[in-house]
Design an enzyme around this catalytic site. Structure first.
Site, short mmCIF file in Angstrom:
data_model
loop_
_atom_site.label_atom_id
_atom_site.label_comp_id
_atom_site.label_asym_id
_atom_site.label_seq_id
_atom_site.Cartn_x
_atom_site.Cartn_y
_atom_site.Cartn_z
N GLU A 182 0.71 -1.13 0.14
CA GLU A 182 -0.16 -0.12 0.12
C GLU A 182 0.75 1.41 0.01
O GLU A 182 0.76 2.31 0.78
CB GLU A 182 -1.15 0.15 1.16
CG GLU A 182 -2.08 -1.14 1.11
CD GLU A 182 -3.15 -0.79 2.24
OE1 GLU A 182 -2.55 -0.62 3.54
OE2 GLU A 182 -4.28 -1.37 1.91
N GLU A 266 -6.85 -7.48 -0.85
CA GLU A 266 -7.23 -7.53 0.56
C GLU A 266 -8.84 -7.23 0.63
O GLU A 266 -9.28 -6.10 0.56
CB GLU A 266 -6.51 -6.52 1.41
CG GLU A 266 -4.98 -6.88 1.72
CD GLU A 266 -4.19 -6.13 2.60
OE1 GLU A 266 -4.94 -5.20 3.31
OE2 GLU A 266 -2.96 -5.85 2.80
#
Length: 660
Positions: A182, A266
């Site tokens: 991320e 995710e």
């Protein structure tokens, strides 16, 4: 260079297509799919962290994942778990991720491996070793700062030797390797750093290793997190079909010619919990299944984060900007912390059973493990708080940080003799909690930004010249997101009524976490003689210190210890640090003790208590066991979970979860 790299990745996919017998895994961009050994492939996987599970229970938990019908798992490899101190590498026992991956393979599941160097995952310092900032206070982590990249290169060169035998091209279970995590949510947006990671991974793992990235599901994240020549994926939680289209459209804008397989790396069935949190908002199971089905019908591969959460044993929990993560990493996952099945588990399993021509059909789930509530332990105060064994004592004019002392975790005691007395003890920066005592008597606490509460002054009214000022500073876990140089300890000058206090001694508190068994056997922890007169409360049951008891186990099983009457500290069972208790704040009140930490017959439990114990009787304090967890929220009041920078990001990435 960008066009060239994307062309290479695309052309490789076309060149390899059709080699059905050659072990390989790659992205066929032109046809929006993966190719496994030359054949079209999709995955339904789940995040499960080997470092949050006792290794004796790895196979048990993996069997539960496989029974869902999953064909892959995903996990981080936290740098600091394997190189806790610089140059000291450990890939054995509970750190042998290769064995974990092979166990999953034996059950029919491949691996998606996230090599970092940054992990996040609500883990201590996001997986970055504390010694990076201890060795260089000005290092700029997760950037192209050569002080950082040189250490990453050294780490990757070691880590790669563990990964290469697992790669699919070598017949192993690892399909893809994720670099960073991320990164688009990090302020630096350093494309040269991302390129460095890609080139190092290719150099060490091979150019035919399929690399990938994971970022939030908006172009603002992907423009900083996506890397030329690396397959970009996104993450988001349960949401509407319209948003699913929007998020996957964003992903494809960062793929060659707008083509490539859709992936949610995710997909969130639950969420983390922080100490002091008073409310939890989660999506419904129906919304989760509906979104999963929507993604699948659009041709996506899906990873559930988390499918099984586990436990933050010891001091390994990370922290958000407002509070540390609780000891349980249950995550409201479909498989509970103790391996039990939730209703979400059965819904996911039923959905997978309904997928036409799905090869990894669900299997019969293992039965639930036995749980027991053992007889209540009668805890005795063995060593008062200020008599604990100390290590690495160092004298200095002004206080030193944990990093200055080379002390990664836990607690450091700072003490000095007061030459003059006063009322207002002021320290601007105590990270994270500072427990103040004056010649053995508790005076109050310093607090650093706990749910926006800061305490920088403690009242020392009643002190006398020559009193011993003692401050135990607790490291509650270094910040996970977003990455900062998160130093711990007393980090600013100390003042008493505006006058500086100097000449400090600081020592790591060591005894309760390493030598409990020797104490019970009669060897004894070294108990330093008091440095001044004893406080009246120092020796009484219910006060702070190290408590100890034996308890009998007739049949080894999972259990929980009920900490509701205790204040704050850590629990140690047979020498194993189970993790932090903090019933003063909640919402976790029972700590999970997996059966491998116990033994039939005599067992030893210790509690390092920082504050107080309620309801003690005479010289003993009761410590009950339970056969179930206890994490509950006070719905009459809640902190603003969205006040931090991370929650601002969460609103954009995972709008379905946020409060309206």
């Amino acid at each position: 260079p960008c066009i060239f790299l994307l062309f290479c990745a695309f052309s490789t996919a076309k060149h390899t297509h059709g080699k059905a017998n050659a072990p390989s895994f790659l992205v066929d961009y032109e046809n929006d799919r993966f190719l496994l050994d030359g054949e079209p492939f999709r995955y339904i996987s789940g995040s499960i962290h080997y470092f949050r599970i006792h290794p004796d229970q790895w196979l048990d938990r993996l069997k539960r994942v496989r029974a869902l019908g999953f064909n892959a798992i995903q996990f981080y490899v936290p740098w600091n778990w394997h190189e806790t101190e610089r140059g000291q590498f450990n890939f054995s026992g509970g750190r042998d991720f290769a064995r974990f991956s092979r166990l999953a393979e034996s059950l029919g599941m491949y691996t998606l491996l996230r090599m970092g160097p940054y992990s996040c995952g609500e883990w201590e310092n996001g997986g970055l070793p504390y010694w990076l900032i201890a060795n260089d206070k000005d290092i700029v982590q997760r950037t192209n700062d050569t002080k950082f990249t040189s250490e990453v290169s050294r780490w990757f060169s070691v880590l790669s030797t563990q990964i290469v035998p697992l790669l699919r091209r070598n017949g192993g279970p690892v399909l893809m390797v994720q670099i960073e995590n991320e990164y688009g949510s990090y302020y630096a947006c350093d494309h040269s750093y991302n390129s460095f990671l890609r080139d190092e991974a290719w150099r060490l793992l091979g150019r035919d290793t399929q690399l990938y990235t994971t970022d939030g599901s908006g172009e603002g994240y992907l423009k900083c997190g996506a890397i030329d020549g690396v397959f970009a994926t996104v993450d988001f939680g349960p949401t509407s079909s319209k948003n699913v289209d929007k998020y996957f459209d964003a992903q494809r804008k960062f793929l060659p010619n707008g083509h490539g397989p859709l992936v949610n790396s995710e997909f969130y069935p639950g969420w983390l919990v922080l100490w002091g949190q008073k409310k939890q908002d989660l999506p419904s199971e129906e919304a989760m299944i509906t979104t999963a089905r929507t993604m699948w019908d659009k041709g996506a591969s899906i990873n559930f984060y988390m499918i099984y959460g586990g436990t933050n044993f010891g001091f390994w929990n990370g922290a958000e900007t407002n509070a540390p993560v609780i000891t349980s990493y249950d995550y409201s996952a479909p498989i509970s912390e103790a391996g039990d099945y939730t209703s979400a588990y059965w819904k996911i399993r039923d959905w997978i059973k309904s997928i036409p021509q799905w090869r990894n059909q669900p299997t019969n789930p293992p039965k639930s493990n036995e749980k027991r509530a053992y007889e209540t332990a009668s805890m005795k105060l063995e060593i008062p708080l200020m008599k604990m064994e100390k290590a690495s004592c160092t004298a200095s004019t002004n206080p030193l940080s944990f990093e200055d002392l080379g002390w990664q975790f836990g607690y450091v005691l700072y003490y000095t003799h007061l030459k003059t007395c006063g009322t207002n003890l002021t320290i601007e920066k105590v990270h994270d909690f500072g427990y103040v005592r004056l010649s053995g008597k508790s005076q109050g606490r310093f607090v650093k930004n706990f749910w926006d509460k800061n305490t920088t002054t403690v009242d020392l009214r009643g002190c006398k010249n020559g009193d011993i000022l003692e401050i135990i500073v607790e490291n509650q876990g270094r910040q996970t997101y977003e990455t900062i140089n998160d130093f711990k300890g007393i980090l600013s000058p100390v003042f008493l009524d505006g006058h500086p206090i100097t000449e400090w001694i600081q020592c790591g508190i060591d005894g309760p976490f390493e030598k409990i068994d020797s104490l019970v056997r009669g060897g004894g922890l070294s108990m330093e003689e008091g440095r001044g007169e004893k406080g009246e409360e120092e020796e009484s049951a219910g006060s702070s210190g190290l408590y100890l008891a034996e308890f009998q186990v007739d049949q080894v099983a999972d259990t929980w210890v009920n900490m509701s009457a205790w204040g704050k500290g850590h629990v140690i069972v047979n020498g194993h640090n189970i993790g932090r208790h903090w019933s003063e704040e909640g919402p976790q009140y029972n700590l999970y003790i997996p059966s491998p930490f116990l033994r039939q017959g005599r067992n030893v439990i210790a509690v390092f208590e920082l504050v107080h114990v309620n309801g003690c009787d005479g010289d003993s304090c009761a410590l009950p066991f339970s056969s179930s967890p206890d994490i509950h929220f006070d719905t009459s009041f809640h902190h603003d979970l969205h006040s931090s920078a991370r929650r601002a990001s969460w609103k954009t990435k995972h709008a379905k979860y946020t409060k309206k």
